[in-house]
Design a protein around this motif. Structure first.
Motif, PDB file in Angstrom:
ATOM      1  N   GLY A  52       1.058  -1.002   0.207  1.00 26.59           N
ATOM      2  CA  GLY A  52      -0.161  -0.527  -0.117  1.00 26.59           C
ATOM      3  C   GLY A  52       0.713   1.187   0.285  1.00 26.59           C
ATOM      4  N   ALA A  99      -5.836   5.801  -1.229  1.00 28.64           N
ATOM      5  CA  ALA A  99      -4.996   4.789  -0.918  1.00 28.64           C
ATOM      6  C   ALA A  99      -5.301   4.064  -2.333  1.00 28.64           C
ATOM      7  N   THR A 100      -3.308   3.327  -2.598  1.00 27.85           N
ATOM      8  CA  THR A 100      -3.761   3.135  -3.550  1.00 27.85           C
ATOM      9  C   THR A 100      -2.751   1.753  -3.544  1.00 27.85           C
ATOM     10  N   SER A 101      -2.364   1.319  -4.610  1.00 24.73           N
ATOM     11  CA  SER A 101      -0.713   0.338  -4.745  1.00 24.73           C
ATOM     12  C   SER A 101       0.298   0.478  -5.252  1.00 24.73           C
ATOM     13  N   ILE A 231      -6.518  -1.685  -0.405  1.00 22.56           N
ATOM     14  CA  ILE A 231      -5.787  -0.836  -0.999  1.00 22.56           C
ATOM     15  C   ILE A 231      -6.084  -2.387  -1.986  1.00 22.56           C
ATOM     16  N   ASN A 246      -4.135  -3.176   4.161  1.00 26.24           N
ATOM     17  CA  ASN A 246      -2.963  -3.140   3.796  1.00 26.24           C
ATOM     18  C   ASN A 246      -2.768  -3.151   5.213  1.00 26.24           C
TER      19      ASN A 246
END
Ligand SMILES: Cc1cc2nc3c(=O)[nH]c(=O)nc-3n(C[C@H](O)[C@H](O)[C@H](O)COP(=O)(O)OP(=O)(O)OC[C@H]3O[C@@H](n4cnc5c(N)ncnc54)[C@H](O)[C@@H]3O)c2cc1C
Ligand SMILES: *[C@@H]1O[C@H](CO)[C@@H](O)[C@H](O)[C@H]1NC(C)=O
Ligand SMILES: *[C@@H]1O[C@H](CO)[C@@H](O)[C@H](O)[C@H]1NC(C)=O
Ligand SMILES: *[C@@H]1O[C@H](CO)[C@@H](O)[C@H](O)[C@H]1NC(C)=O
Ligand SMILES: *[C@@H]1O[C@H](CO)[C@@H](O)[C@H](O)[C@H]1NC(C)=O
Length: 428
Positions: A52, A99-101, A231, A246
Motif C-alpha cells: 500500500g 490509498a492505492t498500491s 488497497i 494492507n
C-alpha cells in the motif's frame, strides 16, 4: 555529445526506474525530451514487491495532469480511528485520504511512459515521444563535463555507456549516484523496523471487515504502532472482496541484524523481501501479536501469507542539484522519509511537477535550477523532520491515545502548494 542550444529537446538519463524515475520521466517526456531510464532490476517489470501507498495531493495532481489511461486508482478512506487492546474504538476523526498500491501506480506509469501493456490498465491512445526503459542495467560510474554527462552501466555482463545533457538520480534511499557526488551523506537506521503484509478482503470475517474497511485503523502501545487500510487487489482491481487489507506494524529492535537475515542466511541491509523471512521469526512475531494487539489485528497478522520487513532509516542529501544543474536528485535519493509520513510518493510527484515547470529546455532549466533546489530542499527537510517527530513519539515516547497526535500524512507547507491543506498541526 555537445549540447545543441538551438534545440528545445534535451537528452535526459534517469538512473532508477521505480516510482520517482517513472514520475519524472513521464513528465519530462511530455515536453518532448528524450528520456532514457536505466534500472538495475533484472526483470522487465517489477513483480509483487509493492503493497500500500497513499496518494497525497501531489500524486493526485500529477496523475490528473499526466496520466492518460483514465482509470481510477485510489480507494478513499473517510475517517481514521484508534482501537484499544480489546478492539474497541477509542477515538475517531473524519477526513478523506486516498490509498492505492505500488504495483498499480507502477503499471499505470509504465503504460504512459513506454507503452507497456498489462492487466492493470488500458494503454493510452497516444503514447507520445520515444522513450527507453532499460532493465538489468546496473549503473556503475558517471562522468560530468561541460558537454554533458556520461553514464556507465553493466547489462548482461556487457559494459556500456550513454551520454546525455542531464542525469536524474532516482536510485532510491541508498542512492549510488549520491555516493559518488556526496559520499558524506549517510543513510542511518533509527531503531525500529516495519513489518508489512496484506490480506484479501474476502479472507477476513464480516465483523472484522466492519471495523477495518473504509477507514484507516490505528493501534498504539509503547514501542508499537499498527495501522491498516484498504488497497487495490490483484491487477489493480477495485472490486470489493478482491481488494486487499494492507497493514504496517512498527516495532523496535535495537539491533535488527537477526530480523534482516533471510531464510537462506543472507543478510540484508534494509529489507527482507516477501517469502524470505525466517519462519521462526515470523512465528514468534505472530505469537507476540496474539498477546499484544487488538483482535482485529491479530486476525490480520494470522492470515498474512507473505509478510516482509523493512528497517526504518533517515537520509537527507545536502543538495538537490550538482555540477551546475547537470545532476539532479529526485525521490528517495534526495530524501528518504519515514513511512509514517505517507509522503514518499508525494514527494517524488512533487519533484516531477517542479521539474516539468522548470525544465522546458536547457535555458529554462539554467534560469530555474536554483528555485528547484530551494523548494525541493525545503520540502525534503520538512518531510524528514515530520517523520522523525512522528516516529519519535510513536516508538520512543508516550503516545496520547486521544488522537491529538496525528500519525502520518505529510502536508506540503502552504506557500509551496495552492491546494487546501488540513492537518497542518499536531500537538506533542
Ligand atoms: C519494488 C519496490 C516496491 C516498493 N513498495 C512500496 C510500497 O509498497 N509502499 C511504499 O510506500 N513504498 C514502496 N516502495 C518505495 C517507494 O517506491 C519509494 O519510497 C517512493 O516511491 C520513491 O521511490 P524512488 O523511486 O525514489 O526510490 P525506490 O523506489 O527505492 O527506487 C530506486 C530504484 O533505483 C534502482 N537503482 C538503484 N541503484 C541503481 C543503479 N546503480 N543502477 C540502476 N538502477 C538502480 C533500484 O533498483 C530501484 O528500482 C517500493 C520500492 C520498490 C523498489
Ligand atoms: C551493480 O554493480 C555494483 C558494483 O558497481 C555491484 O556491487 C552490484 O552487486 C551490482 N548489482 C547488480 C544488481 O548487478
Ligand atoms: C489478473 O491477470 C491475470 C493475467 O492475465 C489473469 O490470469 C487473472 O485472472 C487476473 N486476475 C484478476 C483478479 O483479474
Ligand atoms: C491466530 O493463530 C493462533 C495460533 O497460531 C491461534 O491461537 C489464534 O486463535 C489465532 N487468532 C485468530 C484471531 O485467528
Ligand atoms: C527524534 O529523536 C532523535 C533521537 O532521540 C533526536 O536526535 C531527534 O532530534 C528527534 N527528532 C525530532 C524531530 O523530534
Amino acid at each position: 555529445m555537445s549540447l545543441s542550444v538551438k534545440s528545445n529537446t534535451m537528452e535526459i538519463i534517469i538512473v532508477g526506474g521505480s516510482l520517482a524515475g517513472l514520475l519524472v520521466g513521464l513528465a519530462l517526456k511530455r515536453h518532448g525530451h528524450h528520456v532514457h531510464i536505466l534500472e538495475r532490476n533484472s526483470l522487465p517489470l517489477f513483480q509483487g514487491n509493492g503493497a500500500g501507498i497513499f496518494a497525497g495531493d501531489e500524486t493526485r495532481q500529477y496523475m490528473e495532469k499526466f496520466d492518460k489511461c483514465g482509470r481510477n486508482l485510489v480507494i478513499p478512506t473517510m475517517f481514521r480511528h484508534h482501537l484499544d487492546i480489546n478492539g474497541n474504538e477509542i477515538y475517531r476523526e473524519n477526513g478523506t485520504h486516498y490509498a492505492t498500491s505500488w504495483d498499480l501506480l507502477y503499471h499505470i506509469l509504465r503504460a504512459n511512459f513506454d507503452g507497456i501493456e498489462s492487466e492493470y490498465c488500458k494503454l493510452p491512445d497516444q503514447i507520445g515521444a520515444m522513450t527507453h526503459y532499460d532493465y538489468d542495467a546496473n549503473v556503475t560510474d558517471m562522468k560530468v563535463d561541460n558537454n554533458g554527462v556520461t553514464i556507465f552501466y553493466e547489462q548482461k555482463n556487457e559494459k556500456k555507456s550513454i551520454q546525455g545533457n542531464i542525469l536524474i538520480a532516482a536510485d532510491g534511499a541508498s542512492s549510488f549516484i549520491r555516493t559518488i557526488v556526496n559520499p558524506n551523506v549517510k543513510r542511518e537506521y533509527v531503531g525500529y523496523v516495519v513489518w508489512r503484509g496484506t490480506v484479501p478482503e474476502s479472507d477476513i470475517s464480516e465483523s472484522i471487515a466492519l471495523a477495518l474497511i473504509g477507514c484507516i485503523t490505528f493501534f498504539h502501545a509503547p514501542g508499537i504502532q499498527f495501522a491498516s487500510y484498504t488497497i487495490p487487489g490483484k491487477n489493480g482491481t477495485l472490486d470489493r472482496r478482491d481488494r486487499l487489507i494492507n497493514w504496517v506494524w512498527y516495532y523496535n529492535y535495537e539491533d535488527p541484524s537477526e530480523i534482516l537475515t533471510d531464510c537462506n542466511g543472507r543478510k540484508h541491509r534494509w529489507t527482507v523481501p516477501r517469502d524470505k523471512i525466517q519462519p521462526k521469526i515470523w512465528e514468534s512475531l505472530k505469537q507476540y501479536a496474539n498477546d499484544h494487539l487488538p483482535p482485529q489485528f491479530i486476525e490480520l497478522v494470522n492470515l498474512t501469507r507473505s509478510p516482509f520487513v523493512q528497517a526504518i532509516s533517515d537520509v537527507l542529501s545536502s543538495q538537490a542539484t550538482y555540477y551546475d544543474g547537470r545532476v539532479v536528485f529526485v525521490g528517495d535519493a534526495l530524501a528518504g522519509f519515514r513511512p509514517h509520513t505517507a509522503g514518499a510518493t508525494s514527494q517524488a510527484a512533487f519533484h516531477a511537477l517542479k521539474l516539468w515547470e522548470t525544465m522546458k529546455n536547457w535555458d529554462d532549466w539554467i534560469k530555474n535550477k536554483n528555485s528547484y533546489e530551494n523548494i525541493v530542499m525545503e520540502f525534503a527537510r520538512h518531510g524528514i523532520q515530520h517523520g522523525q517527530k512522528l516516529g519519535n513519539a510513536s516508538q520512543f515516547g508516550h503516545h496520547k491515545f486521544d488522537g491529538t497526535m496525528k500519525m502520518g500524512y505529510l502536508t506540503t507547507p502552504d506557500h509551496m502548494s495552492n491546494s487546501h491543506k488540513d492537518e497542518q498541526q499536531y500537538d506533542n
